[in-house]
Write a protein that holds these residues in place. Sequence first.
Motif, PDB file in Angstrom:
ATOM      1  N   HIS A  10       0.849  -1.182   0.000  1.00  0.00           N
ATOM      2  CA  HIS A  10       0.000   0.000   0.000  1.00  0.00           C
ATOM      3  C   HIS A  10       0.895   1.246   0.000  1.00  0.00           C
ATOM      4  CE1 HIS A  10      -2.847  -3.043   0.975  1.00  0.00           C
ATOM      5  NE2 HIS A  10      -2.523  -3.120   2.256  1.00  0.00           N
ATOM      6  N   SER A  33      -2.094  11.534  -2.784  1.00  0.00           N
ATOM      7  CA  SER A  33      -2.770  10.323  -3.264  1.00  0.00           C
ATOM      8  C   SER A  33      -2.450   9.152  -2.344  1.00  0.00           C
ATOM      9  CB  SER A  33      -2.345   9.993  -4.697  1.00  0.00           C
ATOM     10  OG  SER A  33      -0.960   9.677  -4.745  1.00  0.00           O
ATOM     11  N   ASP A  35      -2.961   4.588  -2.382  1.00  0.00           N
ATOM     12  CA  ASP A  35      -3.386   3.386  -3.088  1.00  0.00           C
ATOM     13  C   ASP A  35      -3.425   2.212  -2.117  1.00  0.00           C
ATOM     14  OD1 ASP A  35      -3.873   4.079  -5.821  1.00  0.00           O
ATOM     15  OD2 ASP A  35      -1.725   4.424  -6.049  1.00  0.00           O
ATOM     16  N   ARG A  37      -3.824  -1.709  -2.096  1.00  0.00           N
ATOM     17  CA  ARG A  37      -3.676  -2.835  -3.023  1.00  0.00           C
ATOM     18  C   ARG A  37      -4.339  -4.084  -2.433  1.00  0.00           C
ATOM     19  NH1 ARG A  37      -0.081  -1.076  -6.867  1.00  0.00           N
ATOM     20  NH2 ARG A  37       1.262   0.667  -6.216  1.00  0.00           N
ATOM     21  N   ARG A  44      -5.910  -2.196  -7.226  1.00  0.00           N
ATOM     22  CA  ARG A  44      -5.600  -1.062  -6.353  1.00  0.00           C
ATOM     23  C   ARG A  44      -6.748  -0.071  -6.444  1.00  0.00           C
ATOM     24  NH1 ARG A  44      -4.599   3.553  -8.930  1.00  0.00           N
ATOM     25  NH2 ARG A  44      -4.062   3.406 -11.149  1.00  0.00           N
ATOM     26  N   GLY A  46      -7.860   4.051  -4.571  1.00  0.00           N
ATOM     27  CA  GLY A  46      -7.478   5.065  -3.608  1.00  0.00           C
ATOM     28  C   GLY A  46      -7.911   6.453  -4.017  1.00  0.00           C
ATOM     29  N   ARG A  48      -7.645  10.685  -4.675  1.00  0.00           N
ATOM     30  CA  ARG A  48      -6.744  11.650  -5.291  1.00  0.00           C
ATOM     31  C   ARG A  48      -7.198  13.061  -4.927  1.00  0.00           C
ATOM     32  NH1 ARG A  48      -4.553   7.504  -5.796  1.00  0.00           N
ATOM     33  NH2 ARG A  48      -3.616   6.567  -7.663  1.00  0.00           N
ATOM     34  N   SER A  72      -8.875   6.851  -7.951  1.00  0.00           N
ATOM     35  CA  SER A  72      -8.189   6.095  -9.000  1.00  0.00           C
ATOM     36  C   SER A  72      -8.175   4.623  -8.623  1.00  0.00           C
ATOM     37  CB  SER A  72      -6.761   6.611  -9.186  1.00  0.00           C
ATOM     38  OG  SER A  72      -6.095   5.908 -10.209  1.00  0.00           O
ATOM     39  N   GLY A  73      -8.219   3.777  -9.635  1.00  0.00           N
ATOM     40  CA  GLY A  73      -8.175   2.352  -9.379  1.00  0.00           C
ATOM     41  C   GLY A  73      -7.748   1.566 -10.598  1.00  0.00           C
ATOM     42  N   ASN A  84      -7.495   0.458 -16.027  1.00  0.00           N
ATOM     43  CA  ASN A  84      -7.101   1.567 -15.157  1.00  0.00           C
ATOM     44  C   ASN A  84      -8.081   2.717 -15.352  1.00  0.00           C
ATOM     45  OD1 ASN A  84      -4.089   1.290 -13.892  1.00  0.00           O
ATOM     46  ND2 ASN A  84      -4.271   0.129 -15.794  1.00  0.00           N
ATOM     47  N   THR A  86      -9.123   6.816 -13.605  1.00  0.00           N
ATOM     48  CA  THR A  86      -9.080   7.912 -12.633  1.00  0.00           C
ATOM     49  C   THR A  86     -10.216   8.865 -12.973  1.00  0.00           C
ATOM     50  OG1 THR A  86      -6.669   7.749 -12.393  1.00  0.00           O
ATOM     51  CG2 THR A  86      -7.706   9.795 -11.683  1.00  0.00           C
TER      52      THR A  86
END
Length: 300
Positions: A10, A33, A35, A37, A44, A46, A48, A72-73, A84, A86
């Motif tokens: 993380h 930010s 993340d 995991r 992931r 988290g 932003r 974001s992930g 991905n 965001t």
Amino acid sequence: MARLERDTRHEARFDARRFDQSDGLDVEQFNLSADYRFADGRGRIGPRLAYAAFDPFGGPGDIFTVTRIGASGSWRISDAVDFNATIGVDSLDGPGPGGTSDFLTYDAYATLFPDDRWRIDAGVQRFTFDSEPTLRNRLVADQVKASADFMPTERSRISVRAAYADFSDGNRQRWWQAEFEQRIALAPRLHIGLRYTGTDFRLVNQEGYFSPDEYHSLEATVRLDGQAGPRTFYGIRASAGGERDVGGADRFIVSGSAYLRHQLSPSFDVEPAYDYSSSSAASSTGFTRDIARISLIMRF
């Protein structure tokens, strides 16, 4: 193995950036930010948070601010498919009667790995701009993009990229790029290459951003990554070449960046970095730009 395990823990990160631009715009930017995991590192997610202040005149009173709150992930479905995304809201506050405006922004893409030699990306993006006229006019762009990377051998890479964008002022941009890179040393890793970039716009010379009728550039590139000690890592990027847009003269361009990451402890890194570019296409208004950055990274 210890480094791999450390890099998949993380992570929380703080960035502070200072821009020095030839158009006189004073820019400060801060990013926070985190993340989390999960699924053995396959996913992931988290928050932003970003804040940027734009001062066109270097004096008090006429300052634009942009605050971004988002998330974001990513999720690795299999060895062949990765997603991905965001997403956030940009709140733009400026002087004058415009007040505060909120814009949905995002960057989402899917990555396919047909085999070990191929990588294919496709995505969509919505973003705001960073010059005084575009901030004052609340300019937003919607873009679709795609790229493909092919490795004929473990030392060489061929990449092609393309993007199409619609601007909220009625403009349209097509952008394309081709690049070849060859690794010539392993410790440290040294790559050299050649990169061509082209773009065109439907409406030319729009206020606040570089928008020629047609633009082309050709650059030689070099990339160096290595380890200066047991806990110190570095990277250097540089390019030089020429660019030309319709109606303009040929220009010599150069860009470069460097970072130095030091592991202060098993859980804490510090990374200063610097970027420079003189290419007209590297920034929204076609000027030279220096960026100094300091990043603090914590893993847990």
